[in-house]
Design a protein around this motif. Structure first.
Motif, PDB file in Angstrom:
ATOM      1  N   VAL A  40       7.232  -8.105  -1.349  1.00  0.00           N
ATOM      2  CA  VAL A  40       7.036  -6.637  -1.327  1.00  0.00           C
ATOM      3  C   VAL A  40       8.252  -6.156  -2.192  1.00  0.00           C
ATOM      4  O   VAL A  40       9.402  -6.539  -2.170  1.00  0.00           O
ATOM      5  CB  VAL A  40       7.575  -6.249   0.178  1.00  0.00           C
ATOM      6  N   THR A  41       7.910  -5.203  -3.025  1.00  0.00           N
ATOM      7  CA  THR A  41       8.452  -4.745  -4.083  1.00  0.00           C
ATOM      8  C   THR A  41       8.759  -3.013  -3.928  1.00  0.00           C
ATOM      9  O   THR A  41       9.785  -2.519  -4.460  1.00  0.00           O
ATOM     10  CB  THR A  41       8.353  -5.004  -5.391  1.00  0.00           C
ATOM     11  N   ARG A  42       7.738  -2.551  -3.245  1.00  0.00           N
ATOM     12  CA  ARG A  42       8.040  -0.917  -3.272  1.00  0.00           C
ATOM     13  C   ARG A  42       7.611  -0.372  -1.875  1.00  0.00           C
ATOM     14  O   ARG A  42       6.700  -1.090  -1.310  1.00  0.00           O
ATOM     15  CB  ARG A  42       7.073  -0.390  -4.354  1.00  0.00           C
ATOM     16  N   LEU A  43       8.296   0.615  -1.421  1.00  0.00           N
ATOM     17  CA  LEU A  43       7.982   1.191  -0.384  1.00  0.00           C
ATOM     18  C   LEU A  43       7.848   2.670  -0.461  1.00  0.00           C
ATOM     19  O   LEU A  43       8.844   3.461  -1.097  1.00  0.00           O
ATOM     20  CB  LEU A  43       9.147   0.855   0.642  1.00  0.00           C
ATOM     21  N   TYR A  44       6.894   3.516  -0.083  1.00  0.00           N
ATOM     22  CA  TYR A  44       6.644   4.828  -0.113  1.00  0.00           C
ATOM     23  C   TYR A  44       6.654   5.350   1.414  1.00  0.00           C
ATOM     24  O   TYR A  44       5.907   4.959   2.172  1.00  0.00           O
ATOM     25  CB  TYR A  44       5.344   5.226  -0.882  1.00  0.00           C
ATOM     26  N   CYS A  45       7.125   6.770   1.293  1.00  0.00           N
ATOM     27  CA  CYS A  45       6.980   7.499   2.724  1.00  0.00           C
ATOM     28  C   CYS A  45       5.647   7.979   2.677  1.00  0.00           C
ATOM     29  O   CYS A  45       4.824   8.164   1.833  1.00  0.00           O
ATOM     30  CB  CYS A  45       7.982   8.557   2.727  1.00  0.00           C
ATOM     31  N   ARG A  46       5.319   8.529   3.816  1.00  0.00           N
ATOM     32  CA  ARG A  46       3.869   9.446   4.168  1.00  0.00           C
ATOM     33  C   ARG A  46       3.587  10.620   2.935  1.00  0.00           C
ATOM     34  O   ARG A  46       2.655  10.387   2.483  1.00  0.00           O
ATOM     35  CB  ARG A  46       3.780   9.986   5.563  1.00  0.00           C
ATOM     36  N   GLY A  47       4.550  11.093   2.442  1.00  0.00           N
ATOM     37  CA  GLY A  47       4.475  12.207   1.777  1.00  0.00           C
ATOM     38  C   GLY A  47       4.222  11.994   0.276  1.00  0.00           C
ATOM     39  O   GLY A  47       3.413  12.324  -0.320  1.00  0.00           O
ATOM     40  N   CYS A  48       4.527  10.612  -0.090  1.00  0.00           N
ATOM     41  CA  CYS A  48       4.219  10.031  -1.183  1.00  0.00           C
ATOM     42  C   CYS A  48       3.072   9.017  -1.072  1.00  0.00           C
ATOM     43  O   CYS A  48       3.213   8.064  -1.959  1.00  0.00           O
ATOM     44  CB  CYS A  48       5.373   9.359  -1.939  1.00  0.00           C
ATOM     45  N   ASP A  49       2.357   9.570  -0.208  1.00  0.00           N
ATOM     46  CA  ASP A  49       1.238   8.454   0.351  1.00  0.00           C
ATOM     47  C   ASP A  49       0.517   7.794  -1.197  1.00  0.00           C
ATOM     48  O   ASP A  49       0.082   8.242  -1.827  1.00  0.00           O
ATOM     49  CB  ASP A  49       0.290   9.038   0.791  1.00  0.00           C
ATOM     50  N   ARG A  50       0.771   6.389  -1.219  1.00  0.00           N
ATOM     51  CA  ARG A  50      -0.297   5.845  -2.257  1.00  0.00           C
ATOM     52  C   ARG A  50      -1.475   4.941  -1.657  1.00  0.00           C
ATOM     53  O   ARG A  50      -1.223   4.418  -0.420  1.00  0.00           O
ATOM     54  CB  ARG A  50       0.432   4.628  -3.009  1.00  0.00           C
ATOM     55  N   ARG A  51      -2.449   5.249  -2.048  1.00  0.00           N
ATOM     56  CA  ARG A  51      -3.843   4.545  -1.441  1.00  0.00           C
ATOM     57  C   ARG A  51      -4.440   3.490  -2.313  1.00  0.00           C
ATOM     58  O   ARG A  51      -5.304   2.644  -1.876  1.00  0.00           O
ATOM     59  CB  ARG A  51      -4.754   5.755  -1.248  1.00  0.00           C
ATOM     60  N   THR A  52      -3.977   3.601  -3.608  1.00  0.00           N
ATOM     61  CA  THR A  52      -4.732   2.718  -4.468  1.00  0.00           C
ATOM     62  C   THR A  52      -3.593   1.852  -5.452  1.00  0.00           C
ATOM     63  O   THR A  52      -2.847   2.450  -5.687  1.00  0.00           O
ATOM     64  CB  THR A  52      -5.734   3.216  -5.355  1.00  0.00           C
ATOM     65  N   VAL A  53      -4.176   0.624  -5.914  1.00  0.00           N
ATOM     66  CA  VAL A  53      -3.295  -0.054  -6.869  1.00  0.00           C
ATOM     67  C   VAL A  53      -3.607   0.549  -8.254  1.00  0.00           C
ATOM     68  O   VAL A  53      -4.522   0.447  -8.381  1.00  0.00           O
ATOM     69  CB  VAL A  53      -3.275  -1.559  -6.890  1.00  0.00           C
ATOM     70  N   GLU A  54      -2.490   1.317  -8.562  1.00  0.00           N
ATOM     71  CA  GLU A  54      -2.875   2.237  -9.991  1.00  0.00           C
ATOM     72  C   GLU A  54      -2.860   1.303 -11.295  1.00  0.00           C
ATOM     73  O   GLU A  54      -3.797   1.378 -11.970  1.00  0.00           O
ATOM     74  CB  GLU A  54      -1.517   3.228 -10.194  1.00  0.00           C
ATOM     75  N   HIS A  55      -2.293   0.229 -11.301  1.00  0.00           N
ATOM     76  CA  HIS A  55      -2.014  -0.407 -12.641  1.00  0.00           C
ATOM     77  C   HIS A  55      -2.048  -1.882 -12.149  1.00  0.00           C
ATOM     78  O   HIS A  55      -0.958  -2.522 -11.942  1.00  0.00           O
ATOM     79  CB  HIS A  55      -0.692  -0.085 -13.432  1.00  0.00           C
ATOM     80  N   ALA A  56      -3.291  -2.343 -12.356  1.00  0.00           N
ATOM     81  CA  ALA A  56      -3.429  -3.753 -12.012  1.00  0.00           C
ATOM     82  C   ALA A  56      -2.889  -4.572 -13.022  1.00  0.00           C
ATOM     83  O   ALA A  56      -2.726  -4.187 -14.200  1.00  0.00           O
ATOM     84  CB  ALA A  56      -4.905  -4.092 -11.995  1.00  0.00           C
ATOM     85  N   THR A  57      -2.001  -5.599 -12.618  1.00  0.00           N
ATOM     86  CA  THR A  57      -1.299  -6.379 -13.824  1.00  0.00           C
ATOM     87  C   THR A  57      -1.869  -7.737 -13.725  1.00  0.00           C
ATOM     88  O   THR A  57      -2.223  -8.469 -12.827  1.00  0.00           O
ATOM     89  CB  THR A  57      -0.084  -6.654 -13.028  1.00  0.00           C
ATOM     90  N   CYS A  58      -2.259  -7.975 -15.152  1.00  0.00           N
ATOM     91  CA  CYS A  58      -2.903  -9.478 -15.392  1.00  0.00           C
ATOM     92  C   CYS A  58      -2.159 -10.617 -14.604  1.00  0.00           C
ATOM     93  O   CYS A  58      -0.795 -10.660 -15.037  1.00  0.00           O
ATOM     94  CB  CYS A  58      -2.918  -9.528 -16.842  1.00  0.00           C
ATOM     95  N   GLY A  59      -2.857 -11.426 -14.137  1.00  0.00           N
ATOM     96  CA  GLY A  59      -2.228 -12.552 -13.335  1.00  0.00           C
ATOM     97  C   GLY A  59      -1.539 -12.500 -12.238  1.00  0.00           C
ATOM     98  O   GLY A  59      -0.912 -13.445 -11.466  1.00  0.00           O
ATOM     99  N   TYR A  60      -1.709 -11.296 -11.634  1.00  0.00           N
ATOM    100  CA  TYR A  60      -1.257 -11.182 -10.282  1.00  0.00           C
ATOM    101  C   TYR A  60      -2.225 -10.684  -9.093  1.00  0.00           C
ATOM    102  O   TYR A  60      -3.152  -9.836  -9.574  1.00  0.00           O
ATOM    103  CB  TYR A  60      -0.133  -9.784 -10.337  1.00  0.00           C
ATOM    104  N   TYR A  61      -1.946 -11.026  -8.062  1.00  0.00           N
ATOM    105  CA  TYR A  61      -2.590 -10.235  -6.744  1.00  0.00           C
ATOM    106  C   TYR A  61      -1.641  -9.158  -6.419  1.00  0.00           C
ATOM    107  O   TYR A  61      -0.485  -9.579  -6.329  1.00  0.00           O
ATOM    108  CB  TYR A  61      -2.666 -11.364  -5.785  1.00  0.00           C
ATOM    109  N   GLU A  62      -2.456  -7.961  -6.271  1.00  0.00           N
ATOM    110  CA  GLU A  62      -1.690  -6.959  -5.733  1.00  0.00           C
ATOM    111  C   GLU A  62      -2.205  -6.337  -4.517  1.00  0.00           C
ATOM    112  O   GLU A  62      -3.544  -6.258  -4.446  1.00  0.00           O
ATOM    113  CB  GLU A  62      -1.506  -5.918  -6.641  1.00  0.00           C
ATOM    114  N   TRP A  63      -1.505  -5.610  -3.620  1.00  0.00           N
ATOM    115  CA  TRP A  63      -1.869  -5.005  -2.585  1.00  0.00           C
ATOM    116  C   TRP A  63      -1.134  -3.864  -2.313  1.00  0.00           C
ATOM    117  O   TRP A  63       0.134  -3.880  -2.358  1.00  0.00           O
ATOM    118  CB  TRP A  63      -1.846  -6.058  -1.383  1.00  0.00           C
TER     119      TRP A  63
END
Ligand SMILES: [Zn+2]
Length: 115
Positions: free
Chosen positions: A54-77
């Motif tokens: 786990v590398t990032r944490l956002y509050c409700r106000g900064c709600d993120r819903r999608t992975v913005e920049h898919a990185t080659c070679g990584y699984y991301e959630w």
């Protein structure tokens, strides 16, 4: 190989320790978040390796819903979670952990190829 996917990731993230002491900061707006807060976390795993990080944490106000920049070679959630305060009796301290994990978005190692 079937998705070792969502359930395994939810399990890996449950109990993940975040923040410092009883507070975790939003990556984006630096809001202090405490027990009971709903947060969004970003996690990744390098293809072929097991540990999820786990590398990032956002509050409700900064709600993120999608992975913005898919990185080659990584699984991301991106996952929604609540912060739980857990007592560390041995060290007489408390720390925040993730609970109630719900996966919002998932990316495989290759963009646009989820299988
Ligand atoms: Zn924020």
């Amino acid at each position: 190989m079937s998705a070792d996917g969502t359930a395994a990731v939810e399990q890996a993230l449950t109990g993940w320790s975040v923040g410092t002491g009883e507070t975790a900061l939003c990556q984006q707006c630096k809001t202090a978040l405490g027990e009971g807060s709903t947060v969004t976390v970003y996690a990744y795993r390098r293809a072929g390796e097991q540990p999820v990080s786990v590398t990032r944490l956002y509050c409700r106000g900064c709600d993120r819903r999608t992975v913005e920049h898919a990185t080659c070679g990584y699984y991301e959630w991106l996952a929604e979670a609540r912060l739980a305060l857990t007592a560390d009796v041995a060290h007489q301290s408390h720390y925040l952990t993730l609970c109630g994990i719900g996966i919002l978005d998932e990316r495989g190692p290759r963009t646009g190829d989820s299988r």
